[in-house]
Motif scaffolding. Sequence first.
Motif, PDB file in Angstrom:
ATOM      1  N   CYS A  34     -24.281 -70.872 -88.779  1.00  0.00           N
ATOM      2  CA  CYS A  34     -24.842 -71.186 -90.245  1.00  0.00           C
ATOM      3  C   CYS A  34     -24.604 -69.861 -90.896  1.00  0.00           C
ATOM      4  N   CYS A  37     -28.122 -68.451 -92.248  1.00  0.00           N
ATOM      5  CA  CYS A  37     -29.070 -67.813 -91.229  1.00  0.00           C
ATOM      6  C   CYS A  37     -28.359 -67.344 -89.850  1.00  0.00           C
ATOM      7  N   CYS A  55     -27.509 -76.956 -90.652  1.00  0.00           N
ATOM      8  CA  CYS A  55     -28.037 -76.005 -89.928  1.00  0.00           C
ATOM      9  C   CYS A  55     -29.612 -76.576 -89.083  1.00  0.00           C
ATOM     10  N   CYS A  58     -32.358 -73.788 -90.780  1.00  0.00           N
ATOM     11  CA  CYS A  58     -32.595 -73.804 -92.041  1.00  0.00           C
ATOM     12  C   CYS A  58     -32.074 -74.837 -93.040  1.00  0.00           C
TER      13      CYS A  58
HETATM   14 ZN   LIG Z   1     -29.076 -71.916 -91.154  1.00  0.00          ZN
END
Ligand SMILES: [Zn+2]
Length: 312
Positions: A34, A37, A55, A58
Amino acid sequence: MIGLHSLREKMPVFQEEACEFALFKAKWPNGYRCPRCDGAAFYLVASRRKSLYECRVCHHQTSLTAGTIMEGTRTPLVKWFSALYLMQTGISATLLAEVIQVTYKTAWLINHKLRHAIQVCDESRPLKGDLQLYGDFYARPVMSGVFDPPDQRDQPAVVGASIDPESGEVAEVKIKRVPPNEFRRRLFGVDSFGTFLWRHVTDAKSEIQSIEIVKQSDSEGVTELGLIWRGVIGWLARTFGGIGPKHLQAYLDEYCFRINARPNSFEMLLSLCGLTQTVTLGDLVNKKKAVRSVRWSGLANYRQHKNAFQVS
Ligand SMILES: [Zn+2]
């Protein structure tokens, strides 16, 4: 000249799904990450126009082409892959437009974006070890009866190579224009290579073993750098009818990339495309800005590109 018909016959047939899979591997060689994150798990969200990777942690969504040289493109990946395939020998935008059925402008942009990915990588790989240097002048072939504008004068350029200490052969080569305002003579001398050494050779003195200035030919015949120089001039003439000074550097870098990446230039270029941020038409036309962005992103991407080249 290579004909359109024979090119189409030799081309592999690319499938969009296989291209997506190959680009996924080029963009995320160690699996999905991702961009927000760094999470490694995703859902595939299929939308009308393109698949999005969401993701699991997040919920940030990203497309496959985001952050790659293909970002923002409306051209199907199969056409990009055909262009990548054809860059194994080099192709003019006019011929590429016919082969993959896009406008000249799109073909020009695709070719130059691929060259940009090559240039970003080149910037992050200075030469080192045992070096050989050769200087010469590139003159675009002049069409008879056509006025020769002042920017078509001979362009000084340096062919520089790292030499493999065991085989004595070229391990990595660069051909770089010398800015005409930094080269006021009509001949190359030992002091004509300063800009090249400063810009394209490692600044760690301990990593430079020796520097030898060679000629196009010596008592044993044409030197290896002499052959490379003759090769690039012939290729520029055959494929493009010669190149003007504005974009000459990008074509020289493309030629060297093929030598350096052989025999895996397709896989290498795909890997670079997956790891290099795209460039706009405005940046490409305004060369100054493009070169600057090459330099900065080259530094930022250094580690990724180094890894990309270690794949083979
Ligand atoms: Zn993420």
